[in-house]
Motif scaffolding. Structure first.
Motif, mmCIF file in Angstrom:
data_model
loop_
_atom_site.group_PDB
_atom_site.id
_atom_site.type_symbol
_atom_site.label_atom_id
_atom_site.label_comp_id
_atom_site.label_asym_id
_atom_site.label_seq_id
_atom_site.Cartn_x
_atom_site.Cartn_y
_atom_site.Cartn_z
ATOM 1 N N PRO A 1 -4.730 4.610 -2.720
ATOM 2 C CA PRO A 1 -5.806 3.764 -2.192
ATOM 3 C C PRO A 1 -5.366 2.439 -1.589
ATOM 4 O O PRO A 1 -6.050 1.907 -0.716
ATOM 5 C CB PRO A 1 -6.698 3.518 -3.409
ATOM 6 C CG PRO A 1 -5.795 3.673 -4.586
ATOM 7 C CD PRO A 1 -4.780 4.699 -4.194
ATOM 8 N N MET A 2 -4.216 1.879 -2.031
ATOM 9 C CA MET A 2 -3.873 0.522 -1.594
ATOM 10 C C MET A 2 -2.375 0.309 -1.429
ATOM 11 O O MET A 2 -1.582 0.795 -2.235
ATOM 12 C CB MET A 2 -4.414 -0.521 -2.579
ATOM 13 C CG MET A 2 -4.112 -1.966 -2.188
ATOM 14 S SD MET A 2 -4.664 -3.191 -3.410
ATOM 15 C CE MET A 2 -6.422 -3.206 -3.102
ATOM 16 N N ILE A 3 -2.027 -0.442 -0.378
ATOM 17 C CA ILE A 3 -0.660 -0.914 -0.157
ATOM 18 C C ILE A 3 -0.717 -2.425 0.007
ATOM 19 O O ILE A 3 -1.501 -2.935 0.811
ATOM 20 C CB ILE A 3 -0.029 -0.296 1.108
ATOM 21 C CG1 ILE A 3 0.051 1.225 0.992
ATOM 22 C CG2 ILE A 3 1.362 -0.884 1.355
ATOM 23 C CD1 ILE A 3 0.449 1.915 2.287
ATOM 24 N N LEU A 4 0.100 -3.140 -0.740
ATOM 25 C CA LEU A 4 0.226 -4.594 -0.587
ATOM 26 C C LEU A 4 1.402 -4.872 0.337
ATOM 27 O O LEU A 4 2.535 -4.505 0.024
ATOM 28 C CB LEU A 4 0.443 -5.258 -1.944
ATOM 29 C CG LEU A 4 -0.693 -5.100 -2.961
ATOM 30 C CD1 LEU A 4 -0.275 -5.677 -4.308
ATOM 31 C CD2 LEU A 4 -1.973 -5.762 -2.467
ATOM 32 N N ASP A 5 1.136 -5.492 1.463
ATOM 33 C CA ASP A 5 2.178 -5.770 2.452
ATOM 34 C C ASP A 5 2.701 -7.184 2.266
ATOM 35 O O ASP A 5 2.077 -8.158 2.681
ATOM 36 C CB ASP A 5 1.614 -5.596 3.867
ATOM 37 C CG ASP A 5 2.680 -5.755 4.949
ATOM 38 O OD1 ASP A 5 3.814 -6.153 4.619
ATOM 39 O OD2 ASP A 5 2.381 -5.480 6.129
#
Length: 345
Positions: A169-173
């Motif tokens: 659901p999520m990627i922290l860039d």
């Protein structure tokens, strides 16, 4: 599933974004996040069902243990009942940082994390985003590299998206990873501390801290069975075939092989040091930095392998380095990327 990417600044962390990520972790979901080594694919390390999702998303063999990431030393004592003298000494000098220690596990560590072993791998990352995410999640985060198993490890959020889009659901860039290769792994669960995977902290450096330390036999003899379960699998491999040549005149062999493959109608990609890169202008080429500073090579290696794939090359021919200090860590990855096709001239 739609995978959302959130930009986040190491020096000005938006806690609202991290609280959303931490909420996903607490609820048994997966979040990819930056560390100083490579991007990790994180789940609640004390939740067996959540950690199973890591194996599913990556296509990771179930006998390949996961590393638990912690944000403070107190968490370590909850995960291991046997934090020995060597561990304390390494903690003092190498944490937070790119060092993973294997210790006897406590009863709170799920078998899905340890792959049924009586040990657990633990590290405290240096990356500020990673540390804050662990703190807000209030649990150790299990996190192997955030890529499909066998592919080059991701050093950018875009690498993670290429492999994990629709899977998490999520990627922290948080921008590019500083180091670019995974942490050093050292087994402290037996009498002699043993390095199972070389990394930024080299064997030579660890020897200055611990009086008695050795390399796993598989790092010295390619025919030996690796002690670390994960080291027996294919790793870091791009889609193209890879050949690596090591030696003062390696670039001459690269020129020869590139010409041969070009004459066969293949698209050739070259990975060479900046001292010789201009010799390969007729081919798609990427620099490994200077031979005088291998930190650049470690930083760009996986990124460059992925760029080669993006440019649809058929064959990658690369310069390698001597197997000492950081060079040993880099060549550990290159040998696996090349499926052993490494030649010393």
């Amino acid at each position: 599933m739609i995978t959302k990417i959130f930009d986040i600044d190491q020096n000005n962390i938006d806690e609202d974004i991290l609280k959303e990520a931490a909420s996903l972790i607490k609820n048994g979901e997966l979040v990819a996040f930056p560390t100083e080594t490579v991007y990790g694919l994180g789940a609640d390390g004390l939740n067996p069902e959540a950690t199973k999702k890591i194996y599913q998303a990556k296509g990771r063999p179930s006998d390949n243990p996961l590393i638990l990431h912690i944000s403070n030393k107190t968490m370590l004592y909850n995960l291991s009942d046997n934090v020995n003298y060597e561990a304390k000494k390494l903690m003092e000098l190498c944490w937070p940082g790119p060092l993973t220690m294997i210790l006897k596990k406590s009863s709170v560590v799920p078998d899905t994390v340890s792959a049924g072993l009586d040990t657990v791998a633990i590290r405290m990352p240096k990356d500020k985003i990673a540390l804050k995410l662990i703190e807000l999640s209030n649990t150790p985060i299990a996190a192997p590299s955030a890529n499909i198993s066998g592919r080059p490890s991701p050093t950018r959020a875009s690498d993670v998206l290429a492999d994990m889009s629709g899977r998490i659901p999520m990627i922290l860039d948080g921008g590019e990873a500083d180091i670019g290769i995974e942490s050093t792994v050292i087994d402290l669960s037996e009498n002699i501390p043993t390095i199972l995977r070389p990394g930024y902290y080299t064997y030579e450096y660890i020897r200055t801290i611990l009086d008695n330390v050795k390399l796993d036999d598989a790092l010295i003899d390619d025919k030996s069975i690796p002690k670390s379960p994960g080291q027996k699998y294919k790793h870091y491999a791009p889609k193209a075939k890879v050949e690596v040549y090591v030696g003062d005149k390696a670039y001459e062999k690269l020129l020869e092989r590139a010409s041969e493959y070009k004459n066969q109608g293949l698209k050739v990609g070259i990975l060479a040091f900046e001292e010789s890169i201009e010799k390969f202008n007729e081919y798609y080429n990427l620099s490994l930095g200077s031979k005088k500073d291998l930190t650049v090579m470690s930083h760009v290696l996986f990124t460059n392998l992925r760029k080669m794939d993006a440019n649809a090359v058929d064959i990658i021919i690369a310069e390698g380095v001597e197997d000492i200090n950081l060079g040993k860590s880099i060549m550990n990855r290159m040998k696996k990327s090349a499926s052993g096709n490494v030649y010393y001239l």
